[in-house]
Enzyme design. Sequence first.
Site, PDB file in Angstrom:
ATOM      1  N   HIS A 101       0.866  -1.189   0.000  1.00  0.00           N
ATOM      2  CA  HIS A 101       0.000   0.000   0.000  1.00  0.00           C
ATOM      3  C   HIS A 101       0.896   1.230   0.000  1.00  0.00           C
ATOM      4  CE1 HIS A 101      -3.893   2.069   1.217  1.00  0.00           C
ATOM      5  NE2 HIS A 101      -2.989   3.017   1.373  1.00  0.00           N
ATOM      6  N   HIS A 103       1.682   5.101  -1.927  1.00  0.00           N
ATOM      7  CA  HIS A 103       1.314   6.195  -2.830  1.00  0.00           C
ATOM      8  C   HIS A 103       2.563   6.579  -3.622  1.00  0.00           C
ATOM      9  CE1 HIS A 103      -2.743   6.896  -1.169  1.00  0.00           C
ATOM     10  NE2 HIS A 103      -2.200   6.410  -0.052  1.00  0.00           N
ATOM     11  N   GLY A 108      -2.072  12.648  -0.328  1.00  0.00           N
ATOM     12  CA  GLY A 108      -2.475  13.927   0.253  1.00  0.00           C
ATOM     13  C   GLY A 108      -3.405  14.721  -0.630  1.00  0.00           C
ATOM     14  N   GLY A 109      -3.416  16.032  -0.378  1.00  0.00           N
ATOM     15  CA  GLY A 109      -4.292  16.931  -1.114  1.00  0.00           C
ATOM     16  C   GLY A 109      -5.553  17.324  -0.374  1.00  0.00           C
ATOM     17  N   GLU A 110      -5.741  16.814   0.848  1.00  0.00           N
ATOM     18  CA  GLU A 110      -6.974  17.119   1.585  1.00  0.00           C
ATOM     19  C   GLU A 110      -7.011  18.531   2.136  1.00  0.00           C
ATOM     20  OE1 GLU A 110      -6.446  12.584   2.352  1.00  0.00           O
ATOM     21  OE2 GLU A 110      -5.156  14.342   2.062  1.00  0.00           O
ATOM     22  N   THR A 139      -7.217   9.955  -1.963  1.00  0.00           N
ATOM     23  CA  THR A 139      -8.216  11.017  -2.024  1.00  0.00           C
ATOM     24  C   THR A 139      -8.153  11.764  -3.352  1.00  0.00           C
ATOM     25  OG1 THR A 139      -7.906  11.323   0.356  1.00  0.00           O
ATOM     26  CG2 THR A 139      -9.133  13.023  -0.815  1.00  0.00           C
ATOM     27  N   ARG A 203     -14.606  11.137   3.114  1.00  0.00           N
ATOM     28  CA  ARG A 203     -13.986  11.481   1.843  1.00  0.00           C
ATOM     29  C   ARG A 203     -14.391  10.530   0.722  1.00  0.00           C
ATOM     30  NH1 ARG A 203      -8.025  11.061   4.079  1.00  0.00           N
ATOM     31  NH2 ARG A 203      -9.135   9.481   5.300  1.00  0.00           N
ATOM     32  N   ARG A 267      -7.150   1.043  12.670  1.00  0.00           N
ATOM     33  CA  ARG A 267      -7.316   2.459  13.018  1.00  0.00           C
ATOM     34  C   ARG A 267      -8.333   2.665  14.127  1.00  0.00           C
ATOM     35  NH1 ARG A 267      -8.405   5.471   7.912  1.00  0.00           N
ATOM     36  NH2 ARG A 267      -8.104   7.196   9.367  1.00  0.00           N
ATOM     37  N   ASP A 323       1.490   2.611   3.943  1.00  0.00           N
ATOM     38  CA  ASP A 323       0.863   3.849   3.460  1.00  0.00           C
ATOM     39  C   ASP A 323       1.937   4.878   3.094  1.00  0.00           C
ATOM     40  OD1 ASP A 323      -1.269   5.357   2.617  1.00  0.00           O
ATOM     41  OD2 ASP A 323      -2.212   5.556   4.581  1.00  0.00           O
TER      42      ASP A 323
END
Length: 428
Positions: A101, A103, A108-110, A139, A203, A267, A323
């Site tokens: 997993h 990126h 990001g970008g939130e 996202t 989201r 989580r 992540d």
Amino acid sequence: MYSDGGAGEVWVHARAVAIRPIPWLDGFRQPPHAAVMTNPLLLLRNADVYAPDALGLRHLLIGGGKLLWIGETEPQLPAALEVETLDLEGLRLIPGLIDGHVHVTGGGGEAGFASRVPAPMLTRYTTAGVTSVVGLLGTDDAARGTAELLAQVYALRESGLSAWGYCGGYHFPPTTLTGTVRGDIAFAEPLIGVGEVAISDHRSSQPTLDEVLRLASEAHVAGLMTGKAGIVHLHLGDGARGLELVRQALDTSELPPRVFQPTHVNRKKALFEEALALAMRGCHVDITAFPVEEGEDAWPADEALMRYLDSGASPQRVSISSDAGGCLPCFDGEGRVCGMDVGHSGALLETLNALLARGLPLDRALPAFTRNPATLLRLRGKGTIAVGSDADLVALDGEGRAHHVLLGGAMHVRAGVAVVRGMFEHQH
């Protein structure tokens, strides 16, 4: 072709592969993979091998990117072969870690475009003992798409890393190259499934059961057509519905449980209990190695794996990912970002060492980082140390750090120092 060399020794015959430079424009240095291997054969001596099963002290012969031989007695090889030798002096040798997993284009970008995380550089993976990654979008699957993801997967491959990806992202309809998930998986070789599809998260697209079922059927059929994983990699937020959609999907369809892989299941403590129940039904669950504050309603990755292994669920149905490159945000009551961190692949070795410090044997901890994800994702030749497997290997020092790292038999980290860097990483 394999043959028994006697005395418990097994050989595989393979032709050595020459690595040739690619011509580049004047003014640019050679690509990082152009001169990685200077010798086609490498003998690793005195390795304490965890394959991930504990094998004890072994010698290993590597050539053509593969493990050709492994045995207890050092082989007598003809001098004409010009075999390079590296004595590991009893260091623990493990399969390269698989980070399922990542990126790879940055996440990001939130919190606005300025909060988009840059793509991790090559050595962020290799110095952390990661030799294989699966890239995905999160996202931001609007400004970033499947084409960019695929380009970054190819870039990592050109640098020596093993890399695959998922089409889609958080939202419906999924972002694709061909117009369908089935087409992307069938015709784009590196794409092995769809994800990370967000559920139980503010989201997400708030998908319905029918949408999830249709997506899962597309992925599953494409997997049957191609021999790929064909899974739906599901991002779990902290919403109250938890894994309800997955339970409904299993209850109301003929899809096999392995098609659904929820991630971030640690989580929330209650969410983790739901995940354990799904693992009992045949789903593979993915734990995230993100930071957890003391007193937080979450399980750190090491605690989560210990609890999983003690639960009675199949030890083959769990993995740990990082992540890496993704934003790890926290939100206020109105859904606005109030803080963020960034995931990194180094969290995998940190978690592995935390497990060892808790007394879990290395051969019991390792499968969640190696063999299990390789099996679920159908990454042939990965996740194990065996004759014929890819020579993706990590020698751990006494502190549990990546001392030597080989990708396809090529040395990328030697004595803790990256000797191969990405095209735009500064040389020191």
